[in-house]
Enzyme design. Sequence first.
Site, PDB file in Angstrom:
ATOM      1  N   HIS A   9       0.850  -1.235  -0.106  1.00 34.19           N
ATOM      2  CA  HIS A   9      -0.008   0.028   0.174  1.00 34.19           C
ATOM      3  C   HIS A   9       0.847   1.080  -0.062  1.00 34.19           C
ATOM      4  O   HIS A   9       2.097   1.183   0.255  1.00 34.19           O
ATOM      5  CB  HIS A   9      -0.976  -0.178   1.425  1.00 34.19           C
ATOM      6  CG  HIS A   9      -0.075   0.142   2.480  1.00 34.19           C
ATOM      7  ND1 HIS A   9       0.349   1.260   3.044  1.00 34.19           N
ATOM      8  CD2 HIS A   9       0.206  -1.069   3.296  1.00 34.19           C
ATOM      9  CE1 HIS A   9       0.899   0.820   4.164  1.00 34.19           C
ATOM     10  NE2 HIS A   9       0.886  -0.525   4.246  1.00 34.19           N
ATOM     11  N   GLU A  11       1.930   5.080   1.110  1.00 28.76           N
ATOM     12  CA  GLU A  11       2.114   5.702   2.682  1.00 28.76           C
ATOM     13  C   GLU A  11       0.694   5.693   3.554  1.00 28.76           C
ATOM     14  O   GLU A  11      -0.148   6.442   2.930  1.00 28.76           O
ATOM     15  CB  GLU A  11       2.789   7.105   2.424  1.00 28.76           C
ATOM     16  CG  GLU A  11       2.961   7.649   3.782  1.00 28.76           C
ATOM     17  CD  GLU A  11       3.612   9.229   3.801  1.00 28.76           C
ATOM     18  OE1 GLU A  11       4.755   9.322   3.897  1.00 28.76           O
ATOM     19  OE2 GLU A  11       2.793   9.881   3.631  1.00 28.76           O
ATOM     20  N   ARG A  60      -6.072   0.742   3.713  1.00 26.37           N
ATOM     21  CA  ARG A  60      -4.884   1.345   3.209  1.00 26.37           C
ATOM     22  C   ARG A  60      -4.435   0.556   1.869  1.00 26.37           C
ATOM     23  O   ARG A  60      -3.970   1.058   0.788  1.00 26.37           O
ATOM     24  CB  ARG A  60      -3.748   1.367   4.018  1.00 26.37           C
ATOM     25  CG  ARG A  60      -3.153   0.165   4.836  1.00 26.37           C
ATOM     26  CD  ARG A  60      -2.288   0.723   5.934  1.00 26.37           C
ATOM     27  NE  ARG A  60      -1.716  -0.563   6.640  1.00 26.37           N
ATOM     28  CZ  ARG A  60      -2.019  -1.213   7.657  1.00 26.37           C
ATOM     29  NH1 ARG A  60      -3.369  -0.844   8.211  1.00 26.37           N
ATOM     30  NH2 ARG A  60      -1.261  -2.194   8.246  1.00 26.37           N
ATOM     31  N   GLU A  87      -1.738  -6.956   7.011  1.00 25.67           N
ATOM     32  CA  GLU A  87      -0.519  -6.606   7.695  1.00 25.67           C
ATOM     33  C   GLU A  87      -0.349  -7.770   8.701  1.00 25.67           C
ATOM     34  O   GLU A  87      -1.210  -8.165   9.326  1.00 25.67           O
ATOM     35  CB  GLU A  87      -0.386  -5.381   8.255  1.00 25.67           C
ATOM     36  CG  GLU A  87       0.867  -5.070   8.822  1.00 25.67           C
ATOM     37  CD  GLU A  87       1.883  -5.255   7.911  1.00 25.67           C
ATOM     38  OE1 GLU A  87       2.669  -4.070   7.108  1.00 25.67           O
ATOM     39  OE2 GLU A  87       2.737  -6.358   8.062  1.00 25.67           O
ATOM     40  N   ARG A 114      10.198  -6.171  14.639  1.00 32.01           N
ATOM     41  CA  ARG A 114      10.057  -5.669  13.057  1.00 32.01           C
ATOM     42  C   ARG A 114      10.166  -6.803  12.042  1.00 32.01           C
ATOM     43  O   ARG A 114       9.490  -7.203  11.158  1.00 32.01           O
ATOM     44  CB  ARG A 114      10.348  -4.542  12.708  1.00 32.01           C
ATOM     45  CG  ARG A 114       9.938  -3.440  13.598  1.00 32.01           C
ATOM     46  CD  ARG A 114      10.707  -2.018  13.037  1.00 32.01           C
ATOM     47  NE  ARG A 114      10.143  -1.640  11.842  1.00 32.01           N
ATOM     48  CZ  ARG A 114      10.824  -0.924  10.729  1.00 32.01           C
ATOM     49  NH1 ARG A 114      11.821  -0.681  10.954  1.00 32.01           N
ATOM     50  NH2 ARG A 114      10.160  -0.667   9.708  1.00 32.01           N
ATOM     51  N   ASN A 184       4.483  -6.707   5.601  1.00 34.80           N
ATOM     52  CA  ASN A 184       5.090  -8.224   6.170  1.00 34.80           C
ATOM     53  C   ASN A 184       4.097  -9.197   5.629  1.00 34.80           C
ATOM     54  O   ASN A 184       4.511 -10.267   5.569  1.00 34.80           O
ATOM     55  CB  ASN A 184       4.468  -7.992   7.575  1.00 34.80           C
ATOM     56  CG  ASN A 184       5.761  -7.037   8.101  1.00 34.80           C
ATOM     57  OD1 ASN A 184       7.000  -7.436   8.193  1.00 34.80           O
ATOM     58  ND2 ASN A 184       5.419  -5.878   8.759  1.00 34.80           N
TER      59      ASN A 184
HETATM   60  O1  LIG Z   1       2.191  -2.148  10.319  1.00 32.58           O
HETATM   61  C1  LIG Z   1       3.124  -1.346  10.227  1.00 32.58           C
HETATM   62  O2  LIG Z   1       3.419  -0.807  11.367  1.00 32.58           O
HETATM   63  C2  LIG Z   1       3.574  -0.969   8.894  1.00 32.58           C
HETATM   64  O3  LIG Z   1       2.668  -1.121   7.960  1.00 32.58           O
HETATM   65  C3  LIG Z   1       4.650  -2.040   8.705  1.00 32.58           C
HETATM   66  O4  LIG Z   1       5.648  -1.978   9.857  1.00 32.58           O
HETATM   67  P1  LIG Z   1       7.191  -2.455   9.659  1.00 32.58           P
HETATM   68  O5  LIG Z   1       7.701  -1.775   8.203  1.00 32.58           O
HETATM   69  O6  LIG Z   1       7.716  -1.715  10.935  1.00 32.58           O
HETATM   70  O7  LIG Z   1       7.104  -3.862   9.800  1.00 32.58           O
END
Ligand SMILES: O=C(O)[C@H](O)COP(=O)(O)O
Length: 247
Positions: A9, A11, A60, A87, A114, A184
């Site tokens: 998606h 930003e 998003r 996500e 992360r 992710n």
């Molecule tokens: O879910 C989130 O915070 C982002 O979309 C992806 O976060 P990350 O790049 O910190 O995994």
Amino acid sequence: MHKLVLIRHGESTWNLENRFTGWTDVDLTPTGVSQALSAGRLLAAEGWAFDLAFTSVLRRAVHTLWHVLDAMDCSWLPVLKDWRLNERHYGALQGLNKADMARQYGAEQVLLWRRSYDTPPPALQADDARSERADRRYAALAAGSVPLTECLKDTVARVLPFWNDAMAPAIRSGRRVLVAAHGNSIRALVKYLDGVSESDIVGLNIPNGIPLVYELDADLQPIRHYYLGDAQAAAQAAAAVAAQGSA
Ligand SMILES: O=C(O)[C@H](O)COP(=O)(O)O
């Protein structure tokens, strides 16, 4: 040969605020909309055409797909939305600032949360107001299966069945597929497609709003993959994603 196009998606408002998002249903920023429209125009200019699109149930990604398809003049395209492309769930980190967490817990711990394969963020309490368990879009899920946190391994465990049940059969049948998803859930699919090791997956970051092309053989094994447009810009955008976890 088959070609599969994946796009994270554009930003989002919480990308801009550098907040952990996960399943929180935030929208795109104007920049995110512009990224999606630019991706659609690039795909159209390069002669891409699709027969089917897949996306998550988070706005998003859904809105990114809308804008891409609108720019390609194919808003009519069949779309299948599924929670399994959501996500990764960020648990009790959802809503918290990534840099603040790096200052509080250290950059190494944030990197583990992360980007590691099997270290989940701290879980939400089931009665936390941020929990999605009462959200009717997940009503069909078995009780208690709406996650309270996820590591990437957990995300792989729900993305792969969707790949096997829906995406791979569509591609094998010759349908040209576009997927609008999340950093992710795309990392989970890429890990599977490319056989990325649990250690190497730590280094993979997916930039917002840039089409990622996978060329697949008849057995859906990757031949090669590349970002459309400026490869250096895509690499810089991926590096910026990685840096979001710094203090
Ligand atoms: O879910 C989130 O915070 C982002 O979309 C992806 O976060 P990350 O790049 O910190 O995994």
